[in-house]
Write a protein that holds these residues in place. Structure first.
Motif, PDB file in Angstrom:
ATOM      1  N   ILE A  98       2.012   7.025 -12.794  1.00 45.03           N
ATOM      2  CA  ILE A  98       0.796   6.209 -12.671  1.00 45.03           C
ATOM      3  C   ILE A  98       0.801   5.459 -11.341  1.00 45.03           C
ATOM      4  CG2 ILE A  98      -0.403   4.195 -13.643  1.00 45.03           C
ATOM      5  CD1 ILE A  98       0.436   5.224 -16.419  1.00 45.03           C
ATOM      6  N   ALA A  99       1.957   4.957 -10.911  1.00 45.42           N
ATOM      7  CA  ALA A  99       2.050   4.241  -9.638  1.00 45.42           C
ATOM      8  C   ALA A  99       1.757   5.173  -8.468  1.00 45.42           C
ATOM      9  CB  ALA A  99       3.437   3.624  -9.488  1.00 45.42           C
ATOM     10  N   VAL A 100       2.294   6.396  -8.516  1.00 49.00           N
ATOM     11  CA  VAL A 100       2.031   7.367  -7.438  1.00 49.00           C
ATOM     12  C   VAL A 100       0.550   7.709  -7.401  1.00 49.00           C
ATOM     13  CG1 VAL A 100       2.444   9.753  -6.716  1.00 49.00           C
ATOM     14  CG2 VAL A 100       4.365   8.294  -7.373  1.00 49.00           C
ATOM     15  N   LEU A 101      -0.069   7.902  -8.557  1.00 40.64           N
ATOM     16  CA  LEU A 101      -1.494   8.204  -8.623  1.00 40.64           C
ATOM     17  C   LEU A 101      -2.323   7.052  -8.061  1.00 40.64           C
ATOM     18  CD1 LEU A 101      -3.725  10.152  -9.617  1.00 40.64           C
ATOM     19  CD2 LEU A 101      -3.665   8.911 -11.785  1.00 40.64           C
ATOM     20  N   THR A 104      -1.976   6.975  -4.265  1.00 43.00           N
ATOM     21  CA  THR A 104      -2.706   8.099  -3.674  1.00 43.00           C
ATOM     22  C   THR A 104      -4.201   7.814  -3.643  1.00 43.00           C
ATOM     23  OG1 THR A 104      -0.996   9.595  -4.497  1.00 43.00           O
ATOM     24  CG2 THR A 104      -3.092  10.593  -3.842  1.00 43.00           C
ATOM     25  N   VAL A 105      -4.744   7.325  -4.760  1.00 37.11           N
ATOM     26  CA  VAL A 105      -6.173   7.002  -4.821  1.00 37.11           C
ATOM     27  C   VAL A 105      -6.508   5.905  -3.804  1.00 37.11           C
ATOM     28  CG1 VAL A 105      -7.971   6.010  -6.290  1.00 37.11           C
ATOM     29  CG2 VAL A 105      -6.493   7.807  -7.173  1.00 37.11           C
ATOM     30  N   THR A 106      -5.648   4.905  -3.683  1.00 38.52           N
ATOM     31  CA  THR A 106      -5.897   3.817  -2.724  1.00 38.52           C
ATOM     32  C   THR A 106      -5.903   4.328  -1.301  1.00 38.52           C
ATOM     33  OG1 THR A 106      -4.821   2.270  -4.247  1.00 38.52           O
ATOM     34  CG2 THR A 106      -5.089   1.554  -1.954  1.00 38.52           C
ATOM     35  N   LEU A 107      -4.956   5.188  -0.942  1.00 37.48           N
ATOM     36  CA  LEU A 107      -4.913   5.744   0.414  1.00 37.48           C
ATOM     37  C   LEU A 107      -6.109   6.649   0.685  1.00 37.48           C
ATOM     38  CD1 LEU A 107      -1.106   6.526   0.856  1.00 37.48           C
ATOM     39  CD2 LEU A 107      -2.473   4.777   2.009  1.00 37.48           C
ATOM     40  N   THR A 109      -9.038   6.436  -0.674  1.00 39.99           N
ATOM     41  CA  THR A 109     -10.205   5.570  -0.544  1.00 39.99           C
ATOM     42  C   THR A 109     -10.231   4.916   0.848  1.00 39.99           C
ATOM     43  OG1 THR A 109     -10.142   5.110  -2.897  1.00 39.99           O
ATOM     44  CG2 THR A 109     -11.418   3.605  -1.542  1.00 39.99           C
ATOM     45  N   ALA A 110      -9.068   4.498   1.332  1.00 38.00           N
ATOM     46  CA  ALA A 110      -9.004   3.868   2.649  1.00 38.00           C
ATOM     47  C   ALA A 110      -9.383   4.855   3.737  1.00 38.00           C
ATOM     48  CB  ALA A 110      -7.596   3.342   2.890  1.00 38.00           C
ATOM     49  N   PHE A 111      -8.915   6.104   3.640  1.00 35.83           N
ATOM     50  CA  PHE A 111      -9.283   7.115   4.642  1.00 35.83           C
ATOM     51  C   PHE A 111     -10.761   7.475   4.556  1.00 35.83           C
ATOM     52  CE2 PHE A 111      -4.664   8.418   4.592  1.00 35.83           C
ATOM     53  CZ  PHE A 111      -4.408   7.922   5.854  1.00 35.83           C
ATOM     54  N   ALA A 112     -11.323   7.517   3.343  1.00 34.07           N
ATOM     55  CA  ALA A 112     -12.723   7.879   3.180  1.00 34.07           C
ATOM     56  C   ALA A 112     -13.639   6.790   3.765  1.00 34.07           C
ATOM     57  CB  ALA A 112     -13.041   8.105   1.702  1.00 34.07           C
ATOM     58  N   VAL A 113     -13.250   5.539   3.623  1.00 33.43           N
ATOM     59  CA  VAL A 113     -14.073   4.441   4.102  1.00 33.43           C
ATOM     60  C   VAL A 113     -13.996   4.320   5.619  1.00 33.43           C
ATOM     61  CG1 VAL A 113     -14.342   1.922   4.044  1.00 33.43           C
ATOM     62  CG2 VAL A 113     -13.924   3.170   1.949  1.00 33.43           C
ATOM     63  N   SER A 114     -12.865   4.585   6.193  1.00 35.17           N
ATOM     64  CA  SER A 114     -12.716   4.375   7.633  1.00 35.17           C
ATOM     65  C   SER A 114     -13.211   5.525   8.476  1.00 35.17           C
ATOM     66  CB  SER A 114     -11.258   4.144   7.999  1.00 35.17           C
ATOM     67  OG  SER A 114     -10.491   5.279   7.676  1.00 35.17           O
TER      68      SER A 114
END
Length: 114
Positions: A98-101, A104-107, A109-114
């Motif tokens: 769950i922590a890895v997931l 991954t989702v946070t990273l 999201t950060a790449f998609a926004v920037s």
């Protein structure tokens, strides 16, 4: 050679003497040393009464001749950790997944926004 501890005043005997001689007056001009008792000790003697210097020492605490407490660190008892059971190992693996997931989702999201 005399050590400082050997030549120090005996505050327990002074406390006992002060308890019996409340109104000490020097008639002959000779002092017995009771007026040299620290103010803190006299106040504690008045406050604690008969319990002065009769406190039980706790683990990590000592009481010096003036009745002041010295506190020391107490080391906890050492013990070995128990190896996790198979059920606990599965829970740890699930929490790791769950922590890895989440990361991954946070990273992503950060790449998609920037």
């Amino acid at each position: 050679m005399t050590y400082a501890a050997d030549s120090a005043l005996d505050f327990v005997s002074i406390a006992r003497e002060l308890g019996t001689n409340r109104g000490l007056t020097l008639k002959s001009g000779v002092s017995n040393g009771t007026e040299l008792t620290p103010t803190e000790v006299r106040v504690r003697m008045q406050r604690e009464g008969q319990n002065f210097l009769r406190r039980s020492t706790l683990n990590g605490t000592t009481i010096d001749r003036e009745g002041l407490a010295n506190n020391y660190a107490v080391e906890p008892a050492l013990y070995y950790a128990a190896f996790p059971s198979p059920e606990q190992a599965r829970q740890y693996a699930l929490q790791g997944a769950i922590a890895v997931l989440f990361i991954t989702v946070t990273l992503l999201t950060a790449f998609a926004v920037s």
